[in-house]
Design a protein around this motif. Structure first.
Motif, PDB file in Angstrom:
ATOM      1  N   MET A  80     -19.799  37.005   8.494  1.00 41.29           N
ATOM      2  CA  MET A  80     -19.576  37.662   7.204  1.00 41.29           C
ATOM      3  C   MET A  80     -20.684  37.253   6.222  1.00 41.29           C
ATOM      4  N   GLY A  81     -21.035  35.972   6.249  1.00 41.20           N
ATOM      5  CA  GLY A  81     -22.108  35.483   5.386  1.00 41.20           C
ATOM      6  C   GLY A  81     -23.431  36.150   5.735  1.00 41.20           C
ATOM      7  N   PHE A  82     -23.711  36.268   7.034  1.00 41.99           N
ATOM      8  CA  PHE A  82     -24.960  36.899   7.483  1.00 41.99           C
ATOM      9  C   PHE A  82     -25.009  38.371   7.069  1.00 41.99           C
ATOM     10  N   LEU A  83     -23.855  39.060   7.189  1.00 46.21           N
ATOM     11  CA  LEU A  83     -23.779  40.476   6.808  1.00 46.21           C
ATOM     12  C   LEU A  83     -24.074  40.659   5.321  1.00 46.21           C
ATOM     13  N   VAL A  84     -23.421  39.828   4.493  1.00 47.13           N
ATOM     14  CA  VAL A  84     -23.636  39.938   3.037  1.00 47.13           C
ATOM     15  C   VAL A  84     -25.093  39.630   2.705  1.00 47.13           C
ATOM     16  N   LEU A  85     -25.665  38.656   3.414  1.00 54.60           N
ATOM     17  CA  LEU A  85     -27.070  38.296   3.209  1.00 54.60           C
ATOM     18  C   LEU A  85     -27.985  39.485   3.522  1.00 54.60           C
ATOM     19  N   GLN A  86     -27.709  40.178   4.634  1.00 55.16           N
ATOM     20  CA  GLN A  86     -28.563  41.299   5.037  1.00 55.16           C
ATOM     21  C   GLN A  86     -28.348  42.545   4.185  1.00 55.16           C
ATOM     22  N   ILE A  87     -27.160  42.676   3.589  1.00 53.19           N
ATOM     23  CA  ILE A  87     -26.885  43.879   2.799  1.00 53.19           C
ATOM     24  C   ILE A  87     -27.277  43.677   1.333  1.00 53.19           C
ATOM     25  N   PHE A  88     -26.947  42.522   0.756  1.00 55.06           N
ATOM     26  CA  PHE A  88     -27.094  42.357  -0.697  1.00 55.06           C
ATOM     27  C   PHE A  88     -28.305  41.525  -1.121  1.00 55.06           C
ATOM     28  N   SER A  89     -29.089  41.016  -0.172  1.00 51.51           N
ATOM     29  CA  SER A  89     -30.271  40.249  -0.600  1.00 51.51           C
ATOM     30  C   SER A  89     -31.314  41.221  -1.156  1.00 51.51           C
ATOM     31  N   ARG A  90     -32.363  40.666  -1.775  1.00 51.51           N
ATOM     32  CA  ARG A  90     -33.352  41.529  -2.451  1.00 51.51           C
ATOM     33  C   ARG A  90     -34.101  42.429  -1.464  1.00 51.51           C
ATOM     34  N   GLY A  91     -34.269  41.967  -0.245  1.00 46.71           N
ATOM     35  CA  GLY A  91     -34.921  42.816   0.753  1.00 46.71           C
ATOM     36  C   GLY A  91     -33.909  43.438   1.696  1.00 46.71           C
ATOM     37  N   GLY A  92     -32.652  43.434   1.313  1.00 44.73           N
ATOM     38  CA  GLY A  92     -31.569  43.878   2.199  1.00 44.73           C
ATOM     39  C   GLY A  92     -31.358  45.379   2.222  1.00 44.73           C
ATOM     40  N   VAL A  93     -30.319  45.795   2.929  1.00 44.82           N
ATOM     41  CA  VAL A  93     -30.056  47.215   3.169  1.00 44.82           C
ATOM     42  C   VAL A  93     -29.849  47.972   1.857  1.00 44.82           C
ATOM     43  N   LEU A  94     -29.065  47.401   0.944  1.00 48.74           N
ATOM     44  CA  LEU A  94     -28.746  48.099  -0.306  1.00 48.74           C
ATOM     45  C   LEU A  94     -30.007  48.343  -1.126  1.00 48.74           C
ATOM     46  N   SER A  95     -30.861  47.329  -1.198  1.00 49.23           N
ATOM     47  CA  SER A  95     -32.105  47.441  -1.943  1.00 49.23           C
ATOM     48  C   SER A  95     -32.992  48.535  -1.321  1.00 49.23           C
ATOM     49  N   ARG A  96     -33.010  48.611   0.033  1.00 52.96           N
ATOM     50  CA  ARG A  96     -33.820  49.623   0.727  1.00 52.96           C
ATOM     51  C   ARG A  96     -33.283  51.027   0.475  1.00 52.96           C
ATOM     52  N   VAL A  97     -31.930  51.150   0.512  1.00 52.95           N
ATOM     53  CA  VAL A  97     -31.319  52.473   0.257  1.00 52.95           C
ATOM     54  C   VAL A  97     -31.663  52.913  -1.158  1.00 52.95           C
ATOM     55  N   LEU A  98     -31.551  51.994  -2.134  1.00 55.91           N
ATOM     56  CA  LEU A  98     -31.866  52.337  -3.527  1.00 55.91           C
ATOM     57  C   LEU A  98     -33.350  52.695  -3.683  1.00 55.91           C
ATOM     58  N   HIS A  99     -34.203  52.068  -2.874  1.00 55.66           N
ATOM     59  CA  HIS A  99     -35.630  52.399  -2.909  1.00 55.66           C
ATOM     60  C   HIS A  99     -35.833  53.844  -2.465  1.00 55.66           C
ATOM     61  N   HIS A 100     -35.123  54.246  -1.397  1.00 55.57           N
ATOM     62  CA  HIS A 100     -35.253  55.619  -0.889  1.00 55.57           C
ATOM     63  C   HIS A 100     -34.645  56.627  -1.858  1.00 55.57           C
ATOM     64  N   LEU A 101     -33.684  56.178  -2.674  1.00 52.28           N
ATOM     65  CA  LEU A 101     -33.081  57.070  -3.677  1.00 52.28           C
ATOM     66  C   LEU A 101     -33.910  57.087  -4.964  1.00 52.28           C
ATOM     67  N   GLY A 102     -34.944  56.273  -4.985  1.00 50.74           N
ATOM     68  CA  GLY A 102     -35.843  56.251  -6.145  1.00 50.74           C
ATOM     69  C   GLY A 102     -35.387  55.353  -7.278  1.00 50.74           C
ATOM     70  N   VAL A 103     -34.397  54.505  -7.032  1.00 51.44           N
ATOM     71  CA  VAL A 103     -33.892  53.617  -8.097  1.00 51.44           C
ATOM     72  C   VAL A 103     -34.749  52.350  -8.193  1.00 51.44           C
ATOM     73  N   CYS A 104     -35.112  51.769  -7.029  1.00 54.05           N
ATOM     74  CA  CYS A 104     -35.928  50.546  -7.019  1.00 54.05           C
ATOM     75  C   CYS A 104     -37.285  50.882  -6.414  1.00 54.05           C
TER      76      CYS A 104
END
Lengths: 285, 269
Positions: free
Chosen positions: B98-122
């Motif tokens: 669970m810790g590893f998942l949160v790390l990969q999703i919510f870290s600065r280079g994680g999945v969420l940040s990448r998705v927001l980059h593709h949406l033009g937010v970051c």
């Protein structure tokens, strides 16, 4: 005529409401399933490739290198899986047998202190206990050995088991025991004909839950094992520290899959019994 | 039984107290209250206890609110049994995973940040807020809630079924209550009344959480378990007695909570 029109309009409104309700439930189900399952796809995606530079969503090279590395000696994941499996089997057998015996004493004595001693390991953090326990095991030459890890895990697993089995010893069981004894049966007959058949479903649950506790343990393995007992949880944390995310994703999958499968199996088999390990029984009434 | 139950608990408490008072240990120079004074005059212990209590309270409170809302206001759980089975997945996910998942999703280079980059937010990882190993412990709280919430939801769904909460809600609506009112005034109190025991347990589990704070927590202040484990330090033997002071404080807090929990249960067992 008017009443028929009103009735037909009411029926139409009601069926529209029902359709809307069904649609709402379907949308809710899809959203909730996606919320639960989507994070786990990250693990699958990361385990099926190498290289993950920002801002790419998928690994640059899609290959099975992490899976290939799994079978290499250097990764230690496969040997960690085997060690963890062997620890789980031993701890679950030991804890189930001793938990069953301890719960019997617990039920007979109804002592507050004994209940306290059984419940305490339930809430204590394994790593704090391991810190205190390490010096004792060093004196017994058990620190850094599989036996030391098994013993310390068995303490916690036995407490789980004793709590799980405490409701098995009902008045009905007591009456059946008395019946067997009055018919000339000994202690072995009581266990063979009354206790074991009565508690068989819980024994299965207990075996699975205590095996899972050992399988997922990191506190005891890292503190007591001292790096000499390498399980898959230890390898997972080492891989995360080394920042090899693809290998860590694969280790996470291998660690989580048996646990998820086991809990799902127990839940689908009997949701009440599988649930009782973590919930005080009076609250379920 | 004494080998598996009595000896370990007595040893853990006894050894922890003796070590913290300087009675045992390879650097021991006889009984002293020096380490206790040092621990209570320093900031580390107080900060860590308050921080752990705060995290445990926030996680238990948020999980309680979230699980009550999801169980009461979403009908899907009660109509689709398979959906309830899906809750077993986060429930049985190991803390490290669970810790590893949160790390990969919510870290600065994680999945969420990448998705927001593709949406033009970051435009770069630096535009994404720090949610992991951060001072506000967002990632830590998220990961702990992800493990606690499914447990409470499964428990509430079970009570909903066994206590026939549905019947009471329907009765209230037939007597003129709005559906929201019926849920708020009938279902929620019925569920809450049966949950103090489990809430106390989840509070104690989160208070002593270790794997997730180790991966996602901040360096200062640290959760109790992380502080104790790092102070036990093989590399700083002079810190060991202090670690046992921390252990004793932790054991006393959890021991009191367990004693209350056991006493609340009718007849002790």
């Amino acid at each position: 005529m008017v009443s028929e029109i009103v009735r037909s309009e009411r029926l139409t409104v009601r069926s529209k409401g029902r359709d809307f309700g069904r649609l709402r439930i379907r949308v809710e189900s899809v959203c909730l399933s996606a919320c639960i399952l989507l994070p786990y796809t990250v693990l699958w995606i990361l385990s099926l490739g190498t290289g993950w530079d920002y801002p790419s969503l998928l690994p640059q090279q899609r290959n099975l290198v992490p899976w290939h590395n799994l079978f290499s000696q250097s990764s230690g994941v496969l040997s960690g899986l085997l060690t963890a499996a062997w620890l789980s089997v031993t701890v679950s057998l030991l804890a189930t047998i001793s938990g069953l015996l301890i719960s019997r004493i617990l039920r007979r004595t109804r002592s507050w202190l004994l209940s306290f001693l059984v419940f305490l390991p339930w809430v204590l953090s394994p790593v704090v206990v391991a810190g205190c326990f390490y010096d004792l095991l060093v004196r017994c030459n058990l620190a850094g050995s599989v036996t030391g890890v098994i013993y310390s895990q068995a303490i916690f697993a036995t407490a789980f088991a004793a709590v799980l089995f405490r409701d098995t010893w009902t008045d009905c069981m007591h009456r059946r025991e008395a019946l067997v004894r009055s018919l000339g049966g000994g202690t072995m007959d009581v266990w063979r004909h009354v206790v074991l058949p009565q508690s068989r479903p819980l024994i299965l649950v207990c075996l699975v839950q205590t095996a899972l506790f050992s399988w997922l343990d990191y506190g005891f393995v890292s503190m007591i094992g001292g790096g000499r007992v390498q399980t898959v949880t230890l390898r997972l944390f080492a891989l995360i520290r080394e920042a090899s995310i693809h290998q860590a994703a694969l280790a996470s999958l291998l660690l989580a899959l048996p646990s998820i499968m086991a809990v799902l199996f127990l839940f689908l088999k009997d949701s009440v019994t599988s649930f009782r390990w973590s919930v005080p029984s009076e609250n379920l009434r | 039984m004494s080998l598996l139950l009595v000896l370990p608990v007595v040893w853990v408490f006894g050894y922890s107290v003796c070590y913290s008072l300087g009675a045992v240990g390879f650097l021991s120079q006889g009984l002293t209250s020096h380490y206790w004074v040092q621990a209570f005059t320093g900031q580390r212990l107080a900060e860590s206890v308050l921080y752990s209590l705060f995290i445990a309270a926030v996680v238990t409170g948020c999980s309680l609110c979230l699980s009550l809302c999801l169980v009461c206001w979403l009908d899907a759980w009660r109509k689709h049994g398979r959906l309830v089975a899906l809750l077993c997945i986060p429930l049985s996910t190991p803390a490290g995973v669970m810790g590893f998942l949160v790390l990969q999703i919510f870290s600065r280079g994680g999945v969420l940040s990448r998705v927001l980059h593709h949406l033009g937010v970051c435009s770069s990882p630096d535009d994404f807020p720090v949610l992991v190993n951060d001072a506000n412990s967002v990632g830590l709280i998220l990961a702990l809630i992800s493990g606690t919430c499914p447990l409470l939801m499964l428990y509430f769904l079970r009570i909903w079924q066994t206590a026939k909460v549905d019947d009471y809600v329907q009765l209230a609506t037939r007597l003129g209550a709005a559906s929201g009112q019926a849920l708020r005034l009938v279902a929620v109190p019925m569920l809450l009344r049966r949950s103090p025991g489990l809430l106390m347990l989840t509070f104690a589990w989160n208070f002593g959480a270790w794997e997730i704070p180790l991966l996602l927590g901040s360096q200062s202040p640290r959760m109790m378990s992380v502080l104790i484990q790092q102070s036990t330090g093989q590399y700083a033997p002079e810190d060991r007695p202090l670690a046992f002071v921390f252990s004793t404080v932790y054991l006393v807090i959890v021991g009191i909570a367990t004693a209350i929990f056991v006493s609340r249960r009718s007849g002790g067992v």
